[in-house]
Design an enzyme around this catalytic site. Structure first.
Site, mmCIF file in Angstrom:
data_model
loop_
_atom_site.group_PDB
_atom_site.id
_atom_site.type_symbol
_atom_site.label_atom_id
_atom_site.label_comp_id
_atom_site.label_asym_id
_atom_site.label_seq_id
_atom_site.Cartn_x
_atom_site.Cartn_y
_atom_site.Cartn_z
ATOM 1 N N HIS A 99 0.869 -1.181 0.000
ATOM 2 C CA HIS A 99 0.000 0.000 0.000
ATOM 3 C C HIS A 99 0.910 1.236 0.000
ATOM 4 O O HIS A 99 2.015 1.192 0.556
ATOM 5 C CB HIS A 99 -0.833 0.139 1.264
ATOM 6 C CG HIS A 99 -1.679 -1.023 1.682
ATOM 7 N ND1 HIS A 99 -1.199 -2.110 2.328
ATOM 8 C CD2 HIS A 99 -3.021 -1.203 1.590
ATOM 9 C CE1 HIS A 99 -2.196 -2.945 2.611
ATOM 10 N NE2 HIS A 99 -3.311 -2.424 2.175
ATOM 11 N N ASP A 102 2.400 2.010 3.372
ATOM 12 C CA ASP A 102 3.435 1.125 3.930
ATOM 13 C C ASP A 102 4.825 1.618 3.595
ATOM 14 O O ASP A 102 5.782 1.296 4.292
ATOM 15 C CB ASP A 102 3.369 -0.295 3.307
ATOM 16 C CG ASP A 102 1.990 -0.901 3.331
ATOM 17 O OD1 ASP A 102 1.220 -0.567 4.241
ATOM 18 O OD2 ASP A 102 1.699 -1.713 2.427
ATOM 19 N N HIS A 269 -10.446 -14.160 5.869
ATOM 20 C CA HIS A 269 -11.719 -13.483 5.628
ATOM 21 C C HIS A 269 -12.817 -14.502 5.328
ATOM 22 O O HIS A 269 -13.967 -14.320 5.726
ATOM 23 C CB HIS A 269 -11.596 -12.502 4.467
ATOM 24 C CG HIS A 269 -10.610 -11.394 4.706
ATOM 25 N ND1 HIS A 269 -10.330 -10.446 3.761
ATOM 26 C CD2 HIS A 269 -9.848 -11.064 5.780
ATOM 27 C CE1 HIS A 269 -9.440 -9.590 4.235
ATOM 28 N NE2 HIS A 269 -9.123 -9.958 5.462
ATOM 29 N N ASP A 294 -4.919 -14.308 -0.676
ATOM 30 C CA ASP A 294 -4.115 -13.963 0.494
ATOM 31 C C ASP A 294 -4.107 -15.206 1.367
ATOM 32 O O ASP A 294 -5.156 -15.633 1.868
ATOM 33 C CB ASP A 294 -4.721 -12.776 1.265
ATOM 34 C CG ASP A 294 -4.350 -11.430 0.652
ATOM 35 O OD1 ASP A 294 -3.692 -11.406 -0.407
ATOM 36 O OD2 ASP A 294 -4.714 -10.394 1.248
ATOM 37 N N ASP A 305 -9.520 -11.628 13.128
ATOM 38 C CA ASP A 305 -8.681 -11.710 11.936
ATOM 39 C C ASP A 305 -7.223 -11.683 12.393
ATOM 40 O O ASP A 305 -6.624 -10.626 12.510
ATOM 41 C CB ASP A 305 -8.989 -10.503 11.038
ATOM 42 C CG ASP A 305 -8.269 -10.582 9.718
ATOM 43 O OD1 ASP A 305 -7.668 -11.627 9.412
ATOM 44 O OD2 ASP A 305 -8.298 -9.574 8.988
ATOM 45 N N ASP A 307 -4.486 -13.053 11.030
ATOM 46 C CA ASP A 307 -3.437 -12.953 10.001
ATOM 47 C C ASP A 307 -2.200 -13.794 10.314
ATOM 48 O O ASP A 307 -1.079 -13.277 10.330
ATOM 49 C CB ASP A 307 -3.033 -11.485 9.800
ATOM 50 C CG ASP A 307 -4.067 -10.700 9.003
ATOM 51 O OD1 ASP A 307 -4.808 -11.315 8.205
ATOM 52 O OD2 ASP A 307 -4.136 -9.471 9.180
HETATM 53 C C1 3MF Z 1 -7.334 -6.767 5.909
HETATM 54 C C2 3MF Z 1 -6.590 -7.214 4.727
HETATM 55 C C3 3MF Z 1 -5.892 -6.127 4.005
HETATM 56 C C4 3MF Z 1 -5.825 -6.319 2.521
HETATM 57 C C5 3MF Z 1 -5.053 -5.215 1.915
HETATM 58 C C6 3MF Z 1 -5.310 -5.074 0.477
HETATM 59 C C7 3MF Z 1 -4.390 -4.789 5.271
HETATM 60 O O1 3MF Z 1 -7.918 -7.774 6.611
HETATM 61 O O2 3MF Z 1 -6.568 -8.362 4.404
HETATM 62 O O3 3MF Z 1 -4.599 -5.977 4.556
HETATM 63 O O4 3MF Z 1 -5.276 -7.544 2.133
HETATM 64 O O5 3MF Z 1 -5.425 -4.047 2.504
HETATM 65 O O6 3MF Z 1 -5.608 -3.803 0.200
HETATM 66 MG MG MG Z 2 -5.772 -9.502 2.845
#
Ligand code: 3MF
Ligand code: MG
Length: 430
Positions: A99, A102, A269, A294, A305, A307
């Site tokens: 992004h 970032d 997600h 992702d 979430d 990650d």
């Molecule tokens: C949030 C995400 C995001 C997206 C990213 C793509 C910050 O849950 O998954 O990560 O992947 O923003 O624009």
């Molecule tokens: Mg993502």
């Protein structure tokens, strides 16, 4: 050259029995699986935000990571770029994603932010040229700054819509300049907290107009990559408009964009939406909108979430099975939108998290390819629907069907779905 990863050797493939932490056991980039190398099948990407910009905070505490580039100035941004490309090379990662926020500190004005993005884009261009690392996708951060707290395209204030549109333009320009293969729109705060202050119908129309303008701009500048929407059901907002693949498809149809826009599906997600990852992938490919993934899991108990890097070859195999069945990635790839746990302070943790995830994905992909090659699941599926091959029943009207059924004494017998047998079949490959 920085000394950040001074204790981390380049990761090479050493085979499944290697005792070396800094080695791939399953990901041999040049290994051929069918007609493509593992590297070309998997198309791994490192997410700039989690690895290099995230300070390690959670709702109860702030920064845990101390990185020498956390200075909020351009010198820090340049050092961050140096470290990022050093990590890509240690891993042999073919792609990265970023992004705007970032990679550069926020400027005092839009123009200053954009100039800073351009400076870093130029730095990326020369590093990409020198290393061969490529950009899987670029994107705009339309959710962190307080101006976006009530949404970007769906904001009640048209000035915020304008700021967001200008930001997407600048990020699409940067993505084009770097030869990016996709452009992602995650609806960060495109949703709402309470209906009490929200005009839901108007906000959805704003999002539709915004996406149409984004697609127009892509064609205007000759960007050949795919535009991808990333569905998510909630978090940060209570009700996100891009809930899941089915919801996004309905939205694209409504705005005539189903042939223009695809989806970037995230495992975490999918879980938040109450689906499996493979369900979302299979549905997107059935609807003709599958783009990219992702590859990061959530904790199965907490419902957040989280990650996390993938660690379950069986889960990953089922996802890649659907991807291979759909013909594999075209512009898409496997982006690790994954972050370390906040106690994982060492530079080596960043390297090993990715190396382990790449190995898990390689195992999953190889198992998926072997299953597809063996054909057991496809044969079972075909057999299950075989009656339809010679049937015209769905094209007939109810009255004629009724006459036939009531006159023939038809007594259909149910047949086993054989789920456990098929689960056992999967276990043979993973
Ligand atoms: C949030 C995400 C995001 C997206 C990213 C793509 C910050 O849950 O998954 O990560 O992947 O923003 O624009
Ligand atoms: Mg993502």
């Amino acid at each position: 050259m920085t000394d950040f990863f001074k204790d981390c050797p380049r990761i090479a493939y050493e085979g499944p029995d290697s005792p070396n932490d800094f080695a791939f056991r399953h990901y041999n980039p040049d290994e051929m699986v069918g007609d493509k190398s593992l590297k070309d099948h998997l198309r791994f990407a490192v997410a700039y935000w989690h690895s290099f910009a995230w300070p390690g905070g959670d709702p109860f505490g702030g920064q845990t990571f101390e990185r020498p580039w956390f200075t909020d100035d351009m010198a820090g941004a340049r050092m961050k770029a140096d470290v990022a490309f050093e990590m890509f090379e240690i891993l042999g990662a073919p792609y990265f994603c970023f992004h705007d926020a970032d990679v550069r500190p926020e400027g005092a004005t839009f123009a200053e932010s954009e100039d800073r993005l351009k400076e870093i884009t130029d730095i990326f261009a020369s590093k990409m040229e020198a290393t061969g690392v490529k950009l899987l996708w670029g994107t705009a951060n339309l959710f962190s700054h307080r101006r976006f707290m009530s949404g970007a395209a769906t904001n009640p204030d048209p000035e915020i819509y304008a700021y967001a549109a200008a930001t997407v333009k600048s990020c699409m320009d940067a993505t084009l300049a770097l030869g990016g293969e996709n452009y992602v729109l995650w609806g960060g705060r495109e949703g709402y907290e309470t209906l009490l202050n929200t005009d839901l119908k108007r906000e959805r129309a704003q999002a539709g107009a915004f996406l149409q303008r984004a697609v127009e701009y892509k064609h205007k500048i000759g960007f050949k990559g795919a535009i991808l929407i990333e569905p998510k059901p909630q978090e940060p907002t209570k009700h996100q408009y891009d809930y899941d693949v089915a919801t996004v498809y309905g939205f694209l149809k409504e705005y005539g964009l189903e042939d223009e826009v695809q989806v970037n599906i995230e495992q975490g997600h999918a879980i938040l939406a109450g689906h499996s990852f493979e369900h979302e992938i299979a549905l997107a490919s059935a609807l003709g909108i599958f783009g990219s993934i992702d590859m990061n899991r959530n904790d199965y108990q907490s419902g957040w979430d989280t990650d996390q890097f993938p660690d379950n070859p069986r889960e990953v195999a089922l996802a890649y099975y659907e991807i291979l069945r759909a013909g594999g990635f075209t512009t898409g790839g496997t982006n690790f939108d994954a972050k370390l746990r906040r106690q994982s302070l060492d530079p080596a943790d960043l390297i090993l998290a990715h190396a382990g995830a790449m190995d898990v994905c390689a195992r999953g992909l190889k198992a998926a390819a072997a299953m597809l090659d063996d054909g057991g699941l496809e044969a079972a599926r075909q057999a299950r629907y075989a009656g339809w091959d010679a049937s015209d029943i769905a094209s007939r009207d109810f009255e004629s069907i009724h006459a036939q059924v009531s006159g023939s004494g038809l007594q259909p017998e149910p047949k086993s779905g054989r789920q456990e047998r098929l689960e056992n079949y999967i276990s043979r490959f993973v």
